[in-house]
Design an enzyme around this catalytic site. Structure first.
Site, PDB file in Angstrom:
ATOM      1  N   ASP A 321       1.050  -0.932   0.446  1.00 58.62           N
ATOM      2  CA  ASP A 321       0.039   0.053   0.075  1.00 58.62           C
ATOM      3  C   ASP A 321       1.437   0.892   0.008  1.00 58.62           C
ATOM      4  O   ASP A 321       2.344   1.592   0.311  1.00 58.62           O
ATOM      5  CB  ASP A 321      -0.784   0.195   1.427  1.00 58.62           C
ATOM      6  N   ASP A 514      -1.011  -0.397   5.964  1.00 62.69           N
ATOM      7  CA  ASP A 514      -1.348   0.197   7.503  1.00 62.69           C
ATOM      8  C   ASP A 514      -2.666  -1.076   8.247  1.00 62.69           C
ATOM      9  O   ASP A 514      -2.516   0.202   9.496  1.00 62.69           O
ATOM     10  CB  ASP A 514      -0.590   1.447   7.996  1.00 62.69           C
ATOM     11  N   ASP A 518      -7.115  -0.845   4.508  1.00 61.46           N
ATOM     12  CA  ASP A 518      -6.715  -1.891   4.207  1.00 61.46           C
ATOM     13  C   ASP A 518      -7.329  -3.152   4.339  1.00 61.46           C
ATOM     14  O   ASP A 518      -6.788  -4.215   4.109  1.00 61.46           O
ATOM     15  CB  ASP A 518      -5.441  -1.422   2.819  1.00 61.46           C
TER      16      ASP A 518
HETATM   17  P1  ADP Z   1      -3.448   4.818   0.280  1.00 56.50           P
HETATM   18  O1  ADP Z   1      -4.107   3.896  -1.336  1.00 56.50           O
HETATM   19  O2  ADP Z   1      -2.508   5.704  -0.531  1.00 56.50           O
HETATM   20  O3  ADP Z   1      -3.445   3.927   1.016  1.00 56.50           O
HETATM   21  P2  ADP Z   1      -6.412   5.610   0.566  1.00 56.50           P
HETATM   22  O4  ADP Z   1      -6.755   4.259   0.193  1.00 56.50           O
HETATM   23  O5  ADP Z   1      -6.079   5.888   1.648  1.00 56.50           O
HETATM   24  O6  ADP Z   1      -4.269   5.324  -0.118  1.00 56.50           O
HETATM   25  O7  ADP Z   1      -6.504   6.300   0.120  1.00 56.50           O
HETATM   26  C1  ADP Z   1      -6.832   7.221  -1.264  1.00 56.50           C
HETATM   27  C2  ADP Z   1      -6.910   8.649  -1.868  1.00 56.50           C
HETATM   28  O8  ADP Z   1      -8.674   8.869  -0.997  1.00 56.50           O
HETATM   29  C3  ADP Z   1      -6.036   9.780  -0.813  1.00 56.50           C
HETATM   30  O9  ADP Z   1      -4.796  10.136  -1.472  1.00 56.50           O
HETATM   31  C4  ADP Z   1      -6.868  10.938  -0.576  1.00 56.50           C
HETATM   32  O10 ADP Z   1      -6.815  11.297  -1.896  1.00 56.50           O
HETATM   33  C5  ADP Z   1      -8.703  10.068  -0.015  1.00 56.50           C
HETATM   34  N1  ADP Z   1      -9.113  10.328   0.667  1.00 56.50           N
HETATM   35  C6  ADP Z   1      -8.831   8.781   1.746  1.00 56.50           C
HETATM   36  N2  ADP Z   1      -9.347   9.687   2.466  1.00 56.50           N
HETATM   37  C7  ADP Z   1      -9.461  10.421   3.103  1.00 56.50           C
HETATM   38  C8  ADP Z   1     -10.029  11.920   3.641  1.00 56.50           C
HETATM   39  N3  ADP Z   1     -10.082  11.663   5.226  1.00 56.50           N
HETATM   40  N4  ADP Z   1      -9.793  12.895   3.898  1.00 56.50           N
HETATM   41  C9  ADP Z   1      -8.633  13.069   2.356  1.00 56.50           C
HETATM   42  N5  ADP Z   1      -9.068  12.481   0.941  1.00 56.50           N
HETATM   43  C10 ADP Z   1      -8.835  11.115   2.139  1.00 56.50           C
HETATM   44 MG    MG Z   2      -3.723   2.936   2.990  1.00 55.85          MG
END
Ligand code: ADP
Ligand code: MG
Length: 621
Positions: A321, A514, A518
């Site tokens: 991730d 993390d 996920d």
């Molecule tokens: P990653 O795969 O990098 O761990 P996530 O799946 O957790 O990322 O989140 C993907 C995207 O969704 C983030 O890059 C962000 O743009 C958006 N996002 C998710 N949760 C939030 C939040 N609480 N506030 C703002 N944007 C969010």
């Molecule tokens: Mg994540």
């Protein structure tokens, strides 16, 4: 040594002394036999008893049965000395084995010596020690220098540096002061802390970890299952083999008109039985896994079962991730662009709307806002996984999130050309500008990817919900083979499923995340690894392997530990079965007598157990 072990040692010494004395007694015939029955009974009565119980319980074929038949048989043939000696050596081997197992269990619990014995609560100005189980959530506890933090909580007064090495395997101290969160199991090294507990003891990190390690042996690996199936077939097989060896050759001799030599063949059959005892295998394989899991936990890698240790050794594809795994997940606000409102106001709305989210982005926005958040101004919070958050703040409708969220809500937005993660803000459906935040790649991410390759991983993939440009920027920095961006949590599951189909049989896929949004992917992968899991229950629960700190190099370490453990397991299997087969053959041919047999058996076991204990030593890996 335990009491039981001391008793056994006393019996062994007594039997040895009696045997030595008997050598000087010239008694022959029935009297001699009767005298030899004394040391035999001293050393072997419990084995005979256990063998008898086994027969009554219809679980005939076990080690006790083998030893009882072999030694009673030898005595019946008139070899009193030999029968007694075989029993004696068998017991010496058993004693050694139970001592070794006890030792390794104890060293594991010493490594895992994080269970707090008490908590200090303040009563009428004086400190009282109470059982951590009795402390209610929200109580104030006091931790003094040198003491373990017994329960998770938040510091209300004082500051200290905490030693987290028992949890993470790293000796880097962690500084905490008022307002900071503390995790149970750390040791206070400097100041007095007053902590408001945020969980009950049973829900605290320490309890979770201990549960996990204690239950890890219930998930058996394929090798362990193989050994128990093997023993179930093997023991009866050698018993019937021995019977055949005792009966068939003499009958054949009789048919050919020669002397049958019953005594000789029965003796060979008994030797065969002594040799066949599978103790080394039966004990050393689970012990190797146990030691491997113990060694790993001392390095801050919690493995939830030997099956995962085994799978980890076969890892070929590693899927990461992005946020919080390869990057630090502590975003910094770089700028606020295209905003109608003043910068401060946009940030304030964003921070308020995000006040209930645990996503790293949300934490960073709150930090950038910098002021105390009055949660009563916020209502109707809806978190869109992989998108962002919508909420009502001061009566207006706020949306905070990425392109996807804006599109979903039908808000037209202005894209940003700078590298970084973009958080758009919309107020009552109208675009209010975006916040550009940037995350940094962890200092060891690149090296971890490289090391994984050196350790046999053939494919590394990064998955992220972030925008393509931000994703590619990070991917280039860490050097992963492939990158997939703009994924919702469900898309991540689909990507992992596609990768699972692509890999060859016998190869395993690891997903490292993390634990924030996920969990479905963690459980779908062959091995789900949660990283930086200190204090995150969701991650600890969903994962198969938990890395106690957030260094990606720990994954390399985990794989190395798993490989070493499996190597030891295979060494032991091959060595023990190999020596057994050779001895069985020699015994059947009459080339090995019972003495050789018992030495081979005890010797193999001692070596296999010592080898197993090597799995505990992982510090240098
Ligand atoms: P990653 O795969 O990098 O761990 P996530 O799946 O957790 O990322 O989140 C993907 C995207 O969704 C983030 O890059 C962000 O743009 C958006 N996002 C998710 N949760 C939030 C939040 N609480 N506030 C703002 N944007 C969010
Ligand atoms: Mg994540």
């Amino acid at each position: 040594m335990s009491k039981k072990q001391k008793k056994m040692l006393a019996r062994i010494i007594a039997a040895v002394v009696l045997l030595l004395v008997l050598r000087w007694v010239p008694a022959q015939g029935a009297l001699g036999a009767a005298l030899y029955m004394i040391p035999y009974a001293v050393i072997g009565w419990d084995i005979l008893l256990k063998a008898g119980k086994g027969i009554l319980n219809r679980q005939v074929f076990d080690e006790n049965f083998l030893m009882a038949v072999a030694t009673v048989g030898a005595i019946a043939l008139g070899d009193y000395q030999e029968g007694t000696a075989v029993m004696l050596f068998y017991q010496i081997g058993e004693l050694f084995q139970s001592y070794a197992v006890g030792r390794s269990r104890r060293s594991i619990s010493a490594l895992m010596d994080i269970r707090p014995d008490y908590a200090n609560i303040e009563q009428d100005g004086a400190l009282t020690r109470v059982d951590p189980d009795e402390v209610e959530v929200g109580s104030i506890i006091v931790v003094q220098p040198g003491e373990k933090v017994p329960i998770d909580g938040v510091v209300v007064e004082g500051s200290a540096s905490l030693n987290t090495s028992a949890l993470t395997g790293e000796s880097l101290p962690r500084e905490v002061s008022a307002g900071g969160e503390v995790i149970s199991g750390c040791i206070d090294m400097s100041g007095v802390l007053r902590i408001r507990t945020s969980r009950a003891f049973g829900e605290s990190t320490v309890s979770k970890i201990l549960d996990l390690v204690e239950n890890s042996s219930s998930k058996k690996s394929r090798s362990e299952n193989f050994i128990s199936r093997f023993a179930r077939v093997y023991t009866p097989a050698v018993c019937f083999g021995a019977l055949a060896l005792a009966v068939l050759p003499p009958l054949a001799m009789l048919l050919m008109g020669r002397a049958p030599m019953w005594g000789e063949w029965v003796y060979r059959a008994l030797t065969f039985l002594v040799i066949s005892c599978p103790c080394a295998l039966v004990i050393s394989i689970p012990l190797s896994f146990f030691a491997g899991i113990g060694g790993a936990s001392s390095a801050g890698v919690l493995v939830k079962g030997s099956n995962y240790l085994e799978a980890l050794a076969q890892a070929k594809t590693v899927v990461f991730d992005k946020t919080g795994t390869l990057t630090c997940g502590s975003f910094e606000v770089v700028g606020v662009h295209h905003n109608e409102l003043e910068q401060e106001k946009v940030l304030e709305y964003a921070a308020l709307a995000e006040s209930y989210s645990s996503h790293p982005i949300s934490r960073s926005l709150r930090a950038a806002h910098g002021r105390e958040i009055d949660a009563s101004r916020v209502s109707d919070v809806r978190e869109v996984s992989g998108g962002g958050v919508t909420a009502t703040v001061d009566g207006v409708h706020i949306a905070v999130g990425n392109d996807k969220l804006m599109r979903e809500l039908g808000v037209s937005f202005i894209p940003c050309s700078q590298p970084g993660t973009i958080v758009h803000v919309a107020i009552d459906g109208a675009y209010a500008g975006h916040i550009l935040i940037s995350d940094v790649v962890k200092p060891t991410s690149r090296e971890a990817v490289e090391q994984l390759r050196k350790n046999g991983v053939t494919k590394t993939v990064m998955l992220t919900g972030d925008a393509r440009s931000a994703a590619e920027h990070v991917a280039a920095q860490v050097g992963v083979d492939e990158v997939r961006a703009e994924l919702l949590p469900d898309d991540k599951v689909a990507q992992v499923e596609a990768l699972l189909v692509q890999k060859k049989p016998g190869e395993k896929l690891v997903f490292v995340g993390d634990g924030i949004n996920d969990a479905p992917v963690l459980s779908r992968a062959d091995i789900g690894v949660a990283m930086g899991a200190l204090g995150s229950d969701a991650a600890i629960e969903a994962a198969d392997v938990v890395l106690m700190d957030d260094d990606p190099l720990k994954l390399v370490k985990a794989i190395r530990i798993a490989r070493k453990c499996m190597r030891i397991v295979y060494e032991n299997i091959v060595f023990a079965i190999g020596v057994k087969l050779v001895c069985l053959l020699l015994g059947a041919l009459g080339l090995a007598n019972m003495w050789a047999a018992i030495f081979a058996d005890v010797g193999v076991m001692v070596i296999a157990v010592l080898n197993a204990i090597r799995a505990l030593m992982v510090k240098k890996l």
